[in-house]
Motif scaffolding. Structure first.
Motif, short mmCIF file in Angstrom:
data_model
loop_
_atom_site.label_atom_id
_atom_site.label_comp_id
_atom_site.label_asym_id
_atom_site.label_seq_id
_atom_site.Cartn_x
_atom_site.Cartn_y
_atom_site.Cartn_z
N PRO A 50 93.86 64.59 35.91
CA PRO A 50 93.46 64.47 34.49
C PRO A 50 93.62 65.81 33.76
O PRO A 50 93.67 66.85 34.42
N GLU A 51 93.67 65.79 32.44
CA GLU A 51 93.64 67.04 31.67
C GLU A 51 92.27 67.67 31.82
O GLU A 51 91.27 66.97 31.88
N LYS A 52 92.23 69.00 31.84
CA LYS A 52 90.94 69.68 32.03
C LYS A 52 90.78 70.80 31.02
O LYS A 52 91.76 71.29 30.46
N ASN A 53 89.51 71.24 30.87
CA ASN A 53 89.27 72.47 30.12
C ASN A 53 89.22 73.60 31.14
O ASN A 53 88.95 73.36 32.32
N PHE A 54 89.48 74.82 30.74
CA PHE A 54 89.47 75.95 31.67
C PHE A 54 88.71 77.10 31.03
O PHE A 54 88.64 77.20 29.81
N LYS A 55 88.17 77.99 31.89
CA LYS A 55 87.40 79.13 31.37
C LYS A 55 88.31 80.19 30.79
O LYS A 55 87.91 80.99 29.97
N MET A 114 104.70 66.51 32.80
CA MET A 114 104.31 66.18 31.42
C MET A 114 102.79 66.14 31.28
O MET A 114 102.09 65.63 32.16
N SER A 115 102.32 66.69 30.16
CA SER A 115 100.90 66.61 29.85
C SER A 115 100.72 65.63 28.71
O SER A 115 101.37 65.74 27.67
N ILE A 116 99.84 64.65 28.90
CA ILE A 116 99.55 63.67 27.85
C ILE A 116 98.08 63.81 27.48
O ILE A 116 97.20 63.77 28.35
N PRO A 151 107.34 76.82 28.50
CA PRO A 151 107.72 76.05 27.31
C PRO A 151 107.61 74.54 27.52
O PRO A 151 107.82 74.06 28.64
N THR A 152 107.24 73.84 26.46
CA THR A 152 107.17 72.37 26.54
C THR A 152 107.91 71.77 25.35
O THR A 152 107.94 72.37 24.27
N ALA A 153 108.47 70.59 25.57
CA ALA A 153 109.16 69.86 24.51
C ALA A 153 108.25 68.71 24.09
O ALA A 153 107.79 67.93 24.93
N MET A 169 102.44 64.35 23.84
CA MET A 169 103.18 64.13 25.09
C MET A 169 104.10 65.32 25.21
O MET A 169 105.10 65.39 24.49
N GLU A 170 103.72 66.28 26.06
CA GLU A 170 104.48 67.54 26.16
C GLU A 170 105.17 67.62 27.51
O GLU A 170 104.50 67.57 28.53
N THR A 171 106.47 67.81 27.47
CA THR A 171 107.25 67.84 28.71
C THR A 171 107.70 69.25 29.03
O THR A 171 108.33 69.91 28.20
N TYR A 191 91.71 72.53 26.45
CA TYR A 191 91.57 73.99 26.33
C TYR A 191 91.76 74.43 24.87
O TYR A 191 91.14 75.37 24.41
N TYR A 192 92.63 73.72 24.16
CA TYR A 192 92.92 74.08 22.76
C TYR A 192 92.25 73.12 21.78
O TYR A 192 92.30 73.33 20.57
N ASN A 193 91.66 72.03 22.32
CA ASN A 193 90.96 71.07 21.49
C ASN A 193 91.83 70.53 20.35
O ASN A 193 91.44 70.53 19.18
C1 LIG Z 1 102.05 70.43 33.42
C2 LIG Z 1 101.13 70.72 32.28
C3 LIG Z 1 99.75 70.64 32.48
C4 LIG Z 1 98.85 70.91 31.45
N1 LIG Z 1 97.52 70.80 31.67
C5 LIG Z 1 96.65 71.07 30.67
C6 LIG Z 1 95.24 70.96 30.88
O1 LIG Z 1 94.76 70.59 31.96
N2 LIG Z 1 94.42 71.29 29.85
C7 LIG Z 1 94.90 71.66 28.61
O2 LIG Z 1 94.11 71.94 27.73
N3 LIG Z 1 96.23 71.76 28.39
C8 LIG Z 1 97.11 71.46 29.38
N4 LIG Z 1 98.44 71.55 29.16
C9 LIG Z 1 98.92 71.73 27.80
C10 LIG Z 1 99.13 73.15 27.41
O3 LIG Z 1 97.91 73.67 26.96
C11 LIG Z 1 100.17 73.08 26.29
O4 LIG Z 1 101.41 72.84 26.86
C12 LIG Z 1 100.18 74.31 25.45
O5 LIG Z 1 99.03 74.31 24.65
C13 LIG Z 1 101.41 74.36 24.55
O6 LIG Z 1 101.35 73.43 23.52
P1 LIG Z 1 102.30 73.59 22.26
O7 LIG Z 1 103.73 73.43 22.75
O8 LIG Z 1 101.91 72.49 21.31
O9 LIG Z 1 102.08 74.94 21.66
C14 LIG Z 1 99.36 71.28 30.17
C15 LIG Z 1 100.73 71.36 29.97
C16 LIG Z 1 101.62 71.10 31.01
C17 LIG Z 1 103.09 71.21 30.77
#
Ligand SMILES: Cc1cc2nc3c(=O)[nH]c(=O)nc-3n(C[C@H](O)[C@H](O)[C@H](O)COP(=O)(O)O)c2cc1C
Length: 185
Positions: free
Chosen positions: A110-115, A68-70, A31-33, A83-85, A75-77
């Motif tokens: 950095p943020e990445k795309n994944f297969k 946190m992911s910024i 889960p993320t906030a 800013m998800e914590t 992956y979801y485009n």
């Molecule tokens: C520590 C962390 C790393 C993440 N890294 C990536 C990433 O590299 N690529 C990406 O597409 N999303 C990344 N995410 C984002 C997740 O895809 C995202 O949290 C998920 O889609 C849920 O989003 P939502 O709460 O809006 O549904 C990351 C999230 C976290 C918490």
């Protein structure tokens, strides 16, 4: 363990938790906030998209480790920068509408795309382990007791604190009541 100093850090942010897409809990089991848009927009330019670690606190609760992911979640485009914590604690209930305070202290990747979804989940679990390790260092540990987390201040509500300056939603600068936030050099 050596850490590189990153421009723009430490970065303090405060905001009300808003709904994301809800995939974090359902699809990823992580889960993320989400912060509201104005907190994302107030990030300083030098804070690039990517994965960061630090401390987080919800309302008057304890201060926990966080990752946190910024960015735009490649992956979801996503169309909007977020800013998800992920707070490293198991909460019994959702806390949308609560006040979330975070301090970002270090950059992981950095943020990445994944297969596949599995690869994204594995990467996030690695980020959690990395954050767990980094935050044990004395230079990061002491932020857990920072006045930002331990003392109340109206000026900190729904605003962003960066480099010792509090900026509220209207962009006004306020001195921080107990402002011994470290200045970036
Ligand atoms: C520590 C962390 C790393 C993440 N890294 C990536 C990433 O590299 N690529 C990406 O597409 N999303 C990344 N995410 C984002 C997740 O895809 C995202 O949290 C998920 O889609 C849920 O989003 P939502 O709460 O809006 O549904 C990351 C999230 C976290 C918490």
């Amino acid at each position: 363990m050596a850490t590189t100093r990153v421009r723009g850090l430490p970065h303090f942010a405060v905001g009300t938790v808003v709904k994301g897409f809800g995939r974090g809990s359902k699809e990823l089991g992580i889960p993320t906030a989400n912060f509201p848009e104005h907190v994302v927009e107030e990030l300083p330019d030098e804070i690039t998209t990517g994965i960061y670690y630090g401390w987080a606190k919800v309302d008057d609760g304890p201060t926990f480790k966080m990752v946190m992911s910024i960015g735009w979640n490649p992956y979801y485009n996503n169309k909007k920068k977020s800013m998800e914590t992920h707070i490293m604690h198991v909460f019994k209930e959702d806390f949308y509408g609560s006040e979330l305070k975070v301090v970002m202290l270090g950059y992981i990747r950095p943020e990445k795309n994944f297969k596949s979804l599995e690869e994204l989940i594995t990467a996030i679990h690695n980020d959690i382990s990395e954050s767990d390790k980094q935050l044990l260092q004395a230079q990061h540990l002491h932020y857990k007791q920072h006045p930002f987390f331990t003392e109340k201040s109206g000026a900190q509500c729904n605003g962003v604190i960066s480099n010792g300056v509090v900026t509220n939603v209207h962009g006004k600068e306020n001195g921080l009541a107990n402002g011994n936030i470290e200045q970036n050099s």
